[in-house]
Design an enzyme around this catalytic site. Structure first.
Site, short mmCIF file in Angstrom:
data_model
loop_
_atom_site.label_atom_id
_atom_site.label_comp_id
_atom_site.label_asym_id
_atom_site.label_seq_id
_atom_site.Cartn_x
_atom_site.Cartn_y
_atom_site.Cartn_z
N ARG A 1 9.38 -44.96 -84.26
CA ARG A 1 8.80 -44.02 -85.24
C ARG A 1 7.96 -44.72 -86.30
O ARG A 1 7.29 -44.06 -87.09
CB ARG A 1 9.89 -43.15 -85.88
CG ARG A 1 9.32 -42.01 -86.73
CD ARG A 1 10.36 -41.02 -87.21
NE ARG A 1 11.56 -41.65 -87.69
CZ ARG A 1 11.66 -42.27 -88.87
NH1 ARG A 1 10.63 -42.34 -89.69
NH2 ARG A 1 12.81 -42.83 -89.22
N TYR B 1 -10.94 -25.61 -82.12
CA TYR B 1 -9.95 -25.46 -81.04
C TYR B 1 -8.86 -24.49 -81.53
O TYR B 1 -8.41 -24.60 -82.67
CB TYR B 1 -9.37 -26.84 -80.72
CG TYR B 1 -8.16 -26.81 -79.85
CD1 TYR B 1 -8.26 -26.55 -78.49
CD2 TYR B 1 -6.89 -27.04 -80.38
CE1 TYR B 1 -7.14 -26.52 -77.68
CE2 TYR B 1 -5.77 -27.01 -79.58
CZ TYR B 1 -5.90 -26.74 -78.23
OH TYR B 1 -4.79 -26.71 -77.45
N ASP C 1 -12.51 -33.99 -84.70
CA ASP C 1 -11.81 -33.87 -83.41
C ASP C 1 -12.86 -34.24 -82.36
O ASP C 1 -13.78 -33.48 -82.09
CB ASP C 1 -11.32 -32.43 -83.23
CG ASP C 1 -10.59 -32.23 -81.91
OD1 ASP C 1 -10.80 -33.03 -80.98
OD2 ASP C 1 -9.82 -31.26 -81.80
N LYS D 1 -6.39 -34.91 -72.85
CA LYS D 1 -7.59 -34.54 -72.11
C LYS D 1 -8.24 -35.79 -71.48
O LYS D 1 -7.68 -36.34 -70.55
CB LYS D 1 -8.54 -33.77 -73.03
CG LYS D 1 -7.83 -32.74 -73.93
CD LYS D 1 -7.18 -31.61 -73.16
CE LYS D 1 -6.20 -30.79 -74.00
NZ LYS D 1 -6.71 -30.26 -75.25
C1 LIG Z 1 -6.11 -29.74 -76.40
C2 LIG Z 1 -6.89 -29.90 -77.64
C3 LIG Z 1 -6.25 -30.15 -78.87
C4 LIG Z 1 -4.75 -30.19 -79.01
O1 LIG Z 1 -4.20 -31.27 -78.34
P1 LIG Z 1 -2.68 -31.29 -77.80
O2 LIG Z 1 -2.63 -32.60 -77.09
O3 LIG Z 1 -2.50 -30.09 -76.93
O4 LIG Z 1 -1.81 -31.23 -78.99
C5 LIG Z 1 -7.05 -30.32 -79.97
N1 LIG Z 1 -8.40 -30.25 -79.91
C6 LIG Z 1 -9.04 -30.01 -78.75
C7 LIG Z 1 -10.53 -29.93 -78.74
C8 LIG Z 1 -8.31 -29.82 -77.58
O5 LIG Z 1 -8.96 -29.56 -76.44
#
Ligand SMILES: *Cc1c(COP(=O)(O)O)cnc(C)c1O
Length: 379
Positions: free
Chosen positions: A47, A101, A173, A198
């Protein structure tokens, strides 16, 4: 880390020195949750985000994003929310792009009011709107480009310049672009976050997140991270490190496939609007060309003139699924998934129609994917 080293080489070697004991070429997995603390520069503990596999994968992601340091989290939302909360406190104000998102949108709109944090949502394609929304208590600007699902483009240099003039922290992001196509730190953005579930994982088989920035900012995020506790286990860290060794190859193929498919879709009478930043007709194309030197990404959306659910049901190779960024092509209806909670009026404002499908292009042969779409459209 010398910047002259190419991304291909970094993806293979940075953070992956191999096995120091037996001289194997691959990093070992260190599952220990307990470490001797005597004569160590810092106490190691999962952690605390500082065990060997956590550090290895953090270094690799930081190198690919041209940042000084990074943290690996247990999910994308853990990385995003921890980064936001690290720079915001009660009474502060944040400016966020409105087409976020869905998970981020829900998290911000539910959690921020509970902690007395104010926010304003603005149109990300108009940088001047960020500046207009600045208040005396504004601390953070948060963006996402290309956005989900219509791939709008936010001008990162313009937003970074506004933020610097007003001494605000910028957080992005960068999930859709991946570290291969877009490195926001080079454009003046402070903190880069990812849903590593992703493109970073890339095989639809793990969940993780990442944050990259200067060592100073990462220290600030760490101060919240070890309280919130969204750390990742050693085995998954090791899998992520392995995945990253092929990220450049995977994403290059996805870029190439997506462009070819977007161009083909534009020619089809059974297809309506096609959203892909690599198309010259896309309103953000010129900015995308500047700020996405690696390519326009593997995500595209398009309108099916007939019943989109019938179309998706007839696909043989392309799988209907939530999530994105895997080596296998997947497709979904934003109205039924990511944007199901939005009212029809709100959806129309951001071009999310009932006929829109979002396509995450995999690494298969582009012609095989086109053939699959052709037969499904024709049915
Ligand atoms: C999937 C996604 C998230 C969230 O990610 P998790 O791994 O599901 O917590 C945030 N931003 C974008 C653009 C995403 O595609």
């Amino acid at each position: 880390m010398a910047d002259s080293i190419s991304k291909l080489t970094k993806s293979v070697h940075t953070g992956s020195p191999g096995d120091p004991q037996y001289k194997g070429v691959v990093n070992p997995i260190y599952p220990s949750a307990a470490y001797d603390y005597e004569n160590m520069p810092e106490t190691q503990y999962p952690r605390y985000f500082n065990t060997p596999n956590q550090r290895a994968v953090s270094q690799k992601i930081a190198a690919l994003e041209n940042g000084e340091d990074g943290l690996i989290f247990s999910s994308g939302l853990a990385a995003i929310m921890t980064s936001l909360f690290a720079f915001l406190k009660q009474g502060d104000h944040a400016i966020l792009q409105h087409d976020l998102y869905g998970g981020t949108f829900n998290a911000v709109t539910v959690e921020f009011p509970r902690y007395g944090i104010e926010y304003t949502l603005v149109d990300g394609t108009k940088p001047e709107e960020f500046e207009k929304a600045i208040r005396p208590n504004t601390k953070v600007i948060y963006v996402e480009t290309p956005s989900n699902p219509t791939l709008t483009i936010t001008d990162l240099k313009a937003v970074a310049n506004i933020a610097k003039r007003h001494q605000l922290i910028t957080i992005i992001d960068n999930t859709f672009a991946s570290p291969v196509n877009q490195n926001p730190i080079d454009l003046g953005i402070d903190v880069v976050t990812h849903s590593g579930t992703k493109y970073i994982g890339g095989h639809s088989d793990l969940c993780c997140g990442a944050a990259v920035s200067t060592a100073e900012n990462i220290r600030k995020i760490w101060n919240s991270a070890f309280h919130f506790g969204g750390s990742l286990d050693a085995q998954t860290c090791w899998l992520v490190e392995r995945s990253l060794k092929t990220i450049v190859l995977r994403v290059r193929q996805q870029n190439e496939n997506a462009l070819a498919i977007a161009q083909w879709l534009q020619q089809q009478s059974s297809v309506g609007k096609v959203y892909y930043p690599g198309l010259p007709e896309h309103p953000g194309h010129a900015i995308a060309r500047e700020q996405m030197p690696g390519g326009f990404g593997g995500m595209l959306s398009f309108e099916v003139k007939s019943d989109p659910h019938g179309f998706m049901g007839r696909l043989k190779l392309i799988k209907r699924a939530l999530s994105l960024g895997g080596v296998e092509s997947t497709i979904c209806s934003p109205v039924k998934t990511s944007h199901s909670k939005m009212s029809p009026e709100e959806r129309i404002k951001i071009n999310v129609t009932d006929n829109l499908v979002r396509f995450s292009v995999g690494i298969e042969d582009a012609q095989d994917l086109i053939n699959d779409i052709r037969q499904a459209l024709g049915g």
